[in-house]
Design a protein around this motif. Structure first.
Motif, PDB file in Angstrom:
ATOM      1  N   ALA A 155       0.829  -1.212   0.000  1.00 15.12           N
ATOM      2  CA  ALA A 155       0.000   0.000   0.000  1.00 15.12           C
ATOM      3  C   ALA A 155       0.858   1.255   0.000  1.00 15.12           C
ATOM      4  O   ALA A 155       0.538   2.238  -0.667  1.00 15.12           O
ATOM      5  N   ALA A 156       1.977   1.219   0.742  1.00 13.91           N
ATOM      6  CA  ALA A 156       2.858   2.380   0.819  1.00 13.91           C
ATOM      7  C   ALA A 156       3.644   2.593  -0.474  1.00 13.91           C
ATOM      8  O   ALA A 156       3.846   3.730  -0.912  1.00 13.91           O
ATOM      9  N   SER A 157       4.077   1.501  -1.101  1.00 16.71           N
ATOM     10  CA  SER A 157       4.942   1.621  -2.273  1.00 16.71           C
ATOM     11  C   SER A 157       4.182   1.736  -3.587  1.00 16.71           C
ATOM     12  O   SER A 157       4.596   2.451  -4.497  1.00 16.71           O
ATOM     13  N   ASP A 203      -6.359  -3.764  12.477  1.00 17.74           N
ATOM     14  CA  ASP A 203      -5.087  -3.063  12.686  1.00 17.74           C
ATOM     15  C   ASP A 203      -4.498  -2.582  11.364  1.00 17.74           C
ATOM     16  O   ASP A 203      -3.868  -1.519  11.310  1.00 17.74           O
ATOM     17  N   VAL A 204      -4.705  -3.352  10.304  1.00 22.25           N
ATOM     18  CA  VAL A 204      -4.246  -2.922   8.982  1.00 22.25           C
ATOM     19  C   VAL A 204      -4.973  -1.642   8.573  1.00 22.25           C
ATOM     20  O   VAL A 204      -4.359  -0.688   8.083  1.00 22.25           O
ATOM     21  N   ILE A 205      -6.293  -1.606   8.783  1.00 21.02           N
ATOM     22  CA  ILE A 205      -7.068  -0.405   8.454  1.00 21.02           C
ATOM     23  C   ILE A 205      -6.517   0.806   9.202  1.00 21.02           C
ATOM     24  O   ILE A 205      -6.280   1.871   8.614  1.00 21.02           O
ATOM     25  N   LYS A 206      -6.289   0.654  10.497  1.00 19.70           N
ATOM     26  CA  LYS A 206      -5.805   1.770  11.307  1.00 19.70           C
ATOM     27  C   LYS A 206      -4.445   2.259  10.830  1.00 19.70           C
ATOM     28  O   LYS A 206      -4.191   3.467  10.763  1.00 19.70           O
ATOM     29  N   ARG A 207      -3.567   1.313  10.470  1.00 20.71           N
ATOM     30  CA  ARG A 207      -2.234   1.689   9.994  1.00 20.71           C
ATOM     31  C   ARG A 207      -2.318   2.420   8.654  1.00 20.71           C
ATOM     32  O   ARG A 207      -1.624   3.422   8.442  1.00 20.71           O
ATOM     33  N   VAL A 208      -3.163   1.921   7.757  1.00 16.81           N
ATOM     34  CA  VAL A 208      -3.321   2.585   6.458  1.00 16.81           C
ATOM     35  C   VAL A 208      -3.855   4.000   6.651  1.00 16.81           C
ATOM     36  O   VAL A 208      -3.403   4.954   6.010  1.00 16.81           O
ATOM     37  N   GLY A 218     -12.031   2.958  10.042  1.00 18.66           N
ATOM     38  CA  GLY A 218     -11.753   3.714   8.825  1.00 18.66           C
ATOM     39  C   GLY A 218     -12.101   3.014   7.536  1.00 18.66           C
ATOM     40  O   GLY A 218     -11.815   3.529   6.449  1.00 18.66           O
ATOM     41  N   ALA A 219     -12.727   1.823   7.611  1.00 16.77           N
ATOM     42  CA  ALA A 219     -13.167   1.148   6.388  1.00 16.77           C
ATOM     43  C   ALA A 219     -14.310   1.927   5.749  1.00 16.77           C
ATOM     44  O   ALA A 219     -15.075   2.612   6.432  1.00 16.77           O
TER      45      ALA A 219
END
Length: 227
Positions: free
Chosen positions: A41-43, A62-67, A94-95
């Motif tokens: 997602a970052a790259s 946790d993936v949602i929160k990090r994104v 945040g979904a």
């Protein structure tokens, strides 16, 4: 070409999603766990993320929160978890949408297209471009919100909901209309989605979220923005 990141550890489902998405001219990236998903997602900067919650290395929440710490990319959850509590937890993190497994591929693709459209729809040319209150400023053209001297990050769904209300100052927008405009006809009765997202917007924008000054609820009817 719209780029989709599929985060799923079920190889058969990944294959089915990849075939269907590529057949409709989407570019597809895949990740089988949360760590790889965050790196991709970052790259690769996808336009939309399809995310399973039951990942082998971390919970999808946790993936949602990090994104969401760095991106407002639309996130559609794909999950076998079907309780209202699970759905609200994902939306609150945040979904932008939540699809319960097993699902219809046609419905998933329709929701994916809707998520992309929500992100891309421009403001009308004759609309008021900037709305300013004592607490926050909304730039409808740049799609930016500021509170004091800091920028406020909104998810695409939060933005779409706020944009509708801000663009109709003083007007009561019914729950059903908001659900249709933001989530589509499948969600016309899911008023819990509105409660979750309005609570999120108030936490981000109102001085006293429990006693909102600008984002007003008319119980059982709908919501309105008071400038």
């Amino acid at each position: 070409m719209i780029k989709v990141l599929v985060v799923e550890d079920d190889t058969q489902l990944v294959r089915a999603l990849k075939i269907n998405l590529q057949a409709r001219k989407f570019e597809v990236e895949t990740a089988s766990d949360g760590g790889n998903a965050l790196r991709v997602a970052a790259s690769r900067k996808p336009d939309v993320i399809l995310l399973d919650l039951g990942l082998p290395d971390m919970d999808g929440i946790d993936v949602i929160k990090r994104v969401r710490e760095s991106s407002s990319v639309p996130i559609l959850v794909l999950s076998a978890r079907h309780t209202s509590e699970e759905k609200i937890l994902a939306l609150d993190a945040g979904a932008d949408d939540y699809v319960t497994k097993p699902f219809s591929m046609d419905e998933l693709l329709a929701r994916l297209r809707a998520a992309v459209r929500r992100r891309e729809i421009p403001a009308p040319a004759d609309a008021v471009s900037v709305v300013t209150t004592d607490e926050f400023t909304v730039d409808l053209i740049a799609k930016k919100v500021r509170r004091g001297d800091r920028s406020v990050r909104l998810t695409p769904t939060e933005w779409h909901l706020l944009e509708i209300l801000i663009s109709n100052p003083g007007r009561l927008i019914s729950q059903r209309q908001l659900l249709l405009d933001v989530w589509g006809p499948t969600y016309s009765e899911h008023t819990n989605y509105l409660r979750v997202y309005m609570a999120q917007l108030r936490r981000k924008l109102e001085a006293d979220p429990s006693h909102p000054r600008y984002l007003i609820t008319e119980p059982g009817m709908g919501y309105r923005f008071e400038g």
